[in-house]
Design a protein around this motif. Structure first.
Motif, PDB file in Angstrom:
ATOM      1  N   ALA A 162       8.003 -12.067   9.340  1.00 25.51           N
ATOM      2  CA  ALA A 162       8.671 -12.307  10.624  1.00 25.51           C
ATOM      3  C   ALA A 162      10.166 -11.987  10.558  1.00 25.51           C
ATOM      4  CB  ALA A 162       8.461 -13.758  11.057  1.00 25.51           C
ATOM      5  N   GLN A 163      10.708 -11.934   9.353  1.00 26.23           N
ATOM      6  CA  GLN A 163      12.136 -11.654   9.213  1.00 26.23           C
ATOM      7  C   GLN A 163      12.422 -10.174   8.952  1.00 26.23           C
ATOM      8  OE1 GLN A 163      12.268 -14.296   5.873  1.00 26.23           O
ATOM      9  NE2 GLN A 163      13.381 -15.858   7.027  1.00 26.23           N
ATOM     10  N   PHE A 202      -0.788 -10.188  -3.387  1.00 26.50           N
ATOM     11  CA  PHE A 202      -2.101 -10.573  -2.863  1.00 26.50           C
ATOM     12  C   PHE A 202      -3.289  -9.800  -3.452  1.00 26.50           C
ATOM     13  CE2 PHE A 202      -5.335 -10.208   0.558  1.00 26.50           C
ATOM     14  CZ  PHE A 202      -5.773 -11.514   0.557  1.00 26.50           C
ATOM     15  N   ARG A 205       2.088  -3.130  -1.045  1.00 27.17           N
ATOM     16  CA  ARG A 205       0.870  -3.912  -1.250  1.00 27.17           C
ATOM     17  C   ARG A 205      -0.320  -2.988  -1.498  1.00 27.17           C
ATOM     18  NH1 ARG A 205      -1.465  -7.798   3.472  1.00 27.17           N
ATOM     19  NH2 ARG A 205      -1.817  -5.781   4.462  1.00 27.17           N
ATOM     20  N   PHE A 247      -1.973   0.100   7.955  1.00 27.18           N
ATOM     21  CA  PHE A 247      -2.398   0.022   9.347  1.00 27.18           C
ATOM     22  C   PHE A 247      -1.223   0.160  10.321  1.00 27.18           C
ATOM     23  CE2 PHE A 247      -4.880  -2.557   6.498  1.00 27.18           C
ATOM     24  CZ  PHE A 247      -6.204  -2.344   6.861  1.00 27.18           C
ATOM     25  N   TYR A 306      10.033 -13.397   4.722  1.00 26.40           N
ATOM     26  CA  TYR A 306       8.725 -13.444   5.361  1.00 26.40           C
ATOM     27  C   TYR A 306       8.621 -12.274   6.327  1.00 26.40           C
ATOM     28  CZ  TYR A 306       7.924 -17.997   3.334  1.00 26.40           C
ATOM     29  OH  TYR A 306       7.711 -19.001   2.450  1.00 26.40           O
ATOM     30  N   GLU A 352      -3.803 -10.825  -6.992  1.00 25.28           N
ATOM     31  CA  GLU A 352      -4.428 -12.151  -7.052  1.00 25.28           C
ATOM     32  C   GLU A 352      -5.931 -12.033  -6.877  1.00 25.28           C
ATOM     33  OE1 GLU A 352      -1.248 -14.453  -4.635  1.00 25.28           O
ATOM     34  OE2 GLU A 352      -3.159 -15.483  -4.372  1.00 25.28           O
ATOM     35  N   LEU A 353      -6.331 -11.204  -5.917  1.00 23.38           N
ATOM     36  CA  LEU A 353      -7.763 -11.042  -5.638  1.00 23.38           C
ATOM     37  C   LEU A 353      -8.517 -10.576  -6.865  1.00 23.38           C
ATOM     38  CD1 LEU A 353      -7.812  -9.309  -2.125  1.00 23.38           C
ATOM     39  CD2 LEU A 353      -8.138 -11.724  -2.648  1.00 23.38           C
ATOM     40  N   ASN A 396      -0.508  -5.588   9.381  1.00 22.59           N
ATOM     41  CA  ASN A 396      -1.491  -6.554   8.887  1.00 22.59           C
ATOM     42  C   ASN A 396      -1.044  -7.279   7.622  1.00 22.59           C
ATOM     43  OD1 ASN A 396      -3.013  -5.789  11.037  1.00 22.59           O
ATOM     44  ND2 ASN A 396      -4.483  -4.607   9.872  1.00 22.59           N
ATOM     45  N   LEU A 397       0.203  -7.718   7.619  1.00 22.74           N
ATOM     46  CA  LEU A 397       0.685  -8.521   6.494  1.00 22.74           C
ATOM     47  C   LEU A 397       0.288  -9.979   6.704  1.00 22.74           C
ATOM     48  CD1 LEU A 397       4.290  -7.067   6.167  1.00 22.74           C
ATOM     49  CD2 LEU A 397       2.314  -6.565   4.730  1.00 22.74           C
ATOM     50  N   LEU A 398       0.241 -10.716   5.605  1.00 19.76           N
ATOM     51  CA  LEU A 398      -0.006 -12.152   5.701  1.00 19.76           C
ATOM     52  C   LEU A 398       1.304 -12.810   6.130  1.00 19.76           C
ATOM     53  CD1 LEU A 398      -1.954 -11.969   2.443  1.00 19.76           C
ATOM     54  CD2 LEU A 398      -2.956 -12.991   4.476  1.00 19.76           C
ATOM     55  N   MET A 399       1.277 -13.427   7.297  1.00 23.43           N
ATOM     56  CA  MET A 399       2.514 -13.933   7.896  1.00 23.43           C
ATOM     57  C   MET A 399       3.064 -15.156   7.177  1.00 23.43           C
ATOM     58  SD  MET A 399       2.988 -11.740  10.150  1.00 23.43           S
ATOM     59  CE  MET A 399       4.265 -12.359  11.255  1.00 23.43           C
ATOM     60  N   GLN A 400       2.206 -15.854   6.457  1.00 17.74           N
ATOM     61  CA  GLN A 400       2.647 -17.079   5.783  1.00 17.74           C
ATOM     62  C   GLN A 400       3.055 -16.815   4.332  1.00 17.74           C
ATOM     63  OE1 GLN A 400       3.241 -19.530   7.588  1.00 17.74           O
ATOM     64  NE2 GLN A 400       1.916 -19.317   9.370  1.00 17.74           N
ATOM     65  N   ARG A 401       3.118 -15.550   3.955  1.00 20.13           N
ATOM     66  CA  ARG A 401       3.521 -15.213   2.595  1.00 20.13           C
ATOM     67  C   ARG A 401       4.775 -14.355   2.627  1.00 20.13           C
ATOM     68  NH1 ARG A 401      -0.636 -14.040  -1.817  1.00 20.13           N
ATOM     69  NH2 ARG A 401      -2.253 -15.563  -1.453  1.00 20.13           N
TER      70      ARG A 401
END
Ligand SMILES: Nc1ncnc2c1ncn2[C@@H]1O[C@H](COP(=O)(O)OP(=O)(O)O)[C@@H](O)[C@H]1O
Ligand SMILES: [Mg+2]
Lengths: 332, 215
Positions: free
Chosen positions: A141-142, A107, A155, A90, A139, A110-111, A94-99
């Motif tokens: 954010a970094q 991810f 991913r 995208f 992360y 895992e699904l 749209n990454l998971l920010m807490q991972r």
């Protein structure tokens, strides 16, 4: 063989202010292993189209045939399974920010219940493939925009998809990063044989990597064909608008005017311009030039200002035509 | 005196923590249901959404003191008595659960729709989106809001003192209102203020430490 067939795809949104025909009778066949572009202006219906491909949006009518299976007929569970074979990246990553990057790549594994050790091993390989082996523990954010998109690509590849949908995947990135990401996608297409569908509003993106392209306008396919051909000779109004964002074409040539010269294939290797100037004995001003590599053939365009003298201008045009270059005057 | 205040603190913490936990037991699933069943949610169920939303709103509109009295028969039914800290947990939970539902709803709403869409595109089931995307991504916000909830419940628990709920509120009411011992009343109020400060600080710290967006 076609990996993906869109047959008579139509999508109508029922809104408060009446209904919007976002897509009308879309027919596209995408071959396995190709990089296919879908280009159109903002609001043309591109995002709706990709969302219809993996049925995030349910088409109002028409079929989506993926790898021989009719997706619109599938039950929810079966559809969820097929979706792992059609990955998506995208504009906003749209990454998971807490991972962490690694956990983001894990991810989708895992699904589908892949054991943790195995998932992490694969995720590490994929991060290495996208050139981020050393950022596994970071992360989102970094990470920079380009790095985030690389994580998103890793991913998307985790489930060994057959098709990768890229909705404006480079639109939030600067030109240099865009080029690097497009190179990576090209590489992935070549190495892994994954079919890639590039959705964009930028002609330059299509030029860089798409073998074929569909031009979408007002929810309809305006034109579809080989990128270098559409680029050289756009037929539809929509395609013309995209190829020449700020000017229309005229068939008459006059001295002092602007001339657009299209190079495709072997001619662009030769010093045509230099030879032309030598032969006519008049200099020209190069207003704009861009050369690209489309599917390994050099393609480009150049806009020059012709000499004020009509005769000299005529000679130049004759010379260019003799060398089989496509030329058109640009009206100012 | 010190003994009494110490016991008051324990009772207050007992009521507050137990009620908050029970409120989350009911409120968390309700909040998740509100988000999931929303018309733009991952599994739209407009009728269910409207019903839950309506019930939550009703309970949230009733002032706590009135609720406290109104549900005395229910409290008796559950605990056997209407007096004491354990009995106070019932009205506290009933009042806090709808509050928690809205708090959870707000937190989960903050999760980027694009991330949810990405998970859907990967074939995630509704349950996987809830457990692996919505809740973990909203964690810092959920913790911040849990802090607000604990402090709100602590405030309510002081009111529960009026109906003999025990705890610091009970002490403050007895000494301040009935014995005109304002010194003790203010001392108790001070203790409550300190507890609130500590809870707030702990909550914010945990939220910050567990948030990976800022590191
Ligand atoms: N969920 C929706 N509800 C109503 N209209 C929508 C919705 N999604 C898209 N549209 C409309 O469909 C048209 C195409 O939108 P979109 O596919 O996002 O275009 P693009 O991606 O090419 O910019 C626009 O007119 C847009 O307003
Ligand atoms: Mg779009």
């Amino acid at each position: 063989m076609a990996i993906l067939k869109l047959e008579g795809l139509t999508k109508t949104f029922e809104g408060k202010k009446g209904s919007i025909n976002a897509l009308t009778d879309i027919n596209i066949e995408i071959e396995a292993g190709e990089i296919f572009g879908i280009i159109g202006m903002s609001g043309a219906g591109k995002s709706t189209l990709v969302r219809c491909i993996n049925l995030l949006e349910k088409p109002t009518s028409g079929n989506v045939v993926f790898d021989g299976r009719e997706l619109t007929m599938l039950k929810k569970k079966e559809l969820e399974k097929e979706r792992t074979k059609i990955s998506m990246i995208f504009q906003q990553f749209n990454l998971l920010m807490q991972r962490t990057a690694l956990k983001n790549v894990c991810f989708p594994l895992e699904l589908s219940g892949v054991p943790k050790k195995e998932a992490e091993k694969k995720a590490k390989e994929l991060l290495a493939l996208v050139g981020l082996a050393d950022r596994a523990g970071s992360y989102p954010a970094q990470l920079s925009g380009g790095q985030k998109q690389r994580v998103a690509i890793a991913r998307a590849l985790a489930t060994d998809p057959k098709v990768l949908l890229c909705d404006e995947a480079t639109s939030a990135l600067d030109p240099k990063t865009t080029r690097a990401i497009l190179e990576l996608l090209k590489d992935i297409n070549r190495k892994l044989g994954i079919t890639i569908i590039i959705i964009t509003h930028e002609m330059s993106v299509v030029q860089k990597i798409c073998g074929r392209v569909a031009v979408i306008d007002g929810g309809q396919i305006a034109e579809i064909g080989v990128t270098s051909e559409i680029f050289a000779k756009p037929k539809s109004e929509a395609a013309k608008r995209l190829v020449y964002p700020d000017g229309q074409m005229e068939e008459t040539f006059a001295g002092g005017g602007l001339l657009r010269i299209v190079f495709d294939g072997p001619t662009s290797q030769q010093p045509i311009m230099a030879n032309m100037i030598l032969e006519v004995g008049e200099p020209v001003n190069i207003i704009y030039a861009s050369m690209q590599d489309i599917d390994d053939t050099a393609v480009g365009q150049m806009v020059i200002r012709m000499p004020a003298d009509d005769d000299k201008a005529g000679e130049m045009i004759k010379y260019l035509k003799k060398n089989n270059l496509k030329i058109e005057e640009v009206r100012e | 005196m010190a003994q009494m205040i110490f016991e008051g603190i324990l009772e207050t913490l007992y009521m507050t923590i137990a009620s908050t936990m029970l409120a989350y037991l009911f409120g968390l699933p309700l909040g998740v249901l509100l988000i999931v069943s929303d018309k733009n949610g991952i599994k739209p169920m407009p009728t269910l959404n409207a019903i839950i939303s309506f019930i939550v709103n009703i309970f949230r509109s009733i002032p706590f003191l009135i609720l406290l009295v109104a549900i005395i028969p229910f409290t008796r039914l559950v605990v056997g008595t209407m007096l004491g800290s354990t009995a106070a947990i019932v009205p506290l939970t009933v009042a806090a659960a709808p509050f928690v539902a809205r708090m959870v709803e707000t937190s989960l709403k903050e999760v980027d729709a694009g991330v949810v869409e990405a998970a859907e595109s990967m074939g995630a089931s509704t349950w996987q989106i809830i457990s692996k995307v919505l809740l973990p991504e909203a964690k810092p916000s959920l913790i911040t809001n849990a802090t607000v909830t604990v402090i709100t419940v602590l405030g309510y628990s002081a009111m529960a003192g009026f109906t003999g709920g025990g705890g610091l509120g009970d002490i403050a009411t007895r000494y301040g209102l009935y014995k005109f011992d304002t010194a003790t009343m203010w001392l108790v109020v001070l203790v409550i203020v300190v507890i609130v400060q500590i809870l707030q600080e702990i909550g914010l710290r945990i939220a910050k430490v567990t948030d990976n967006r800022t590191r």
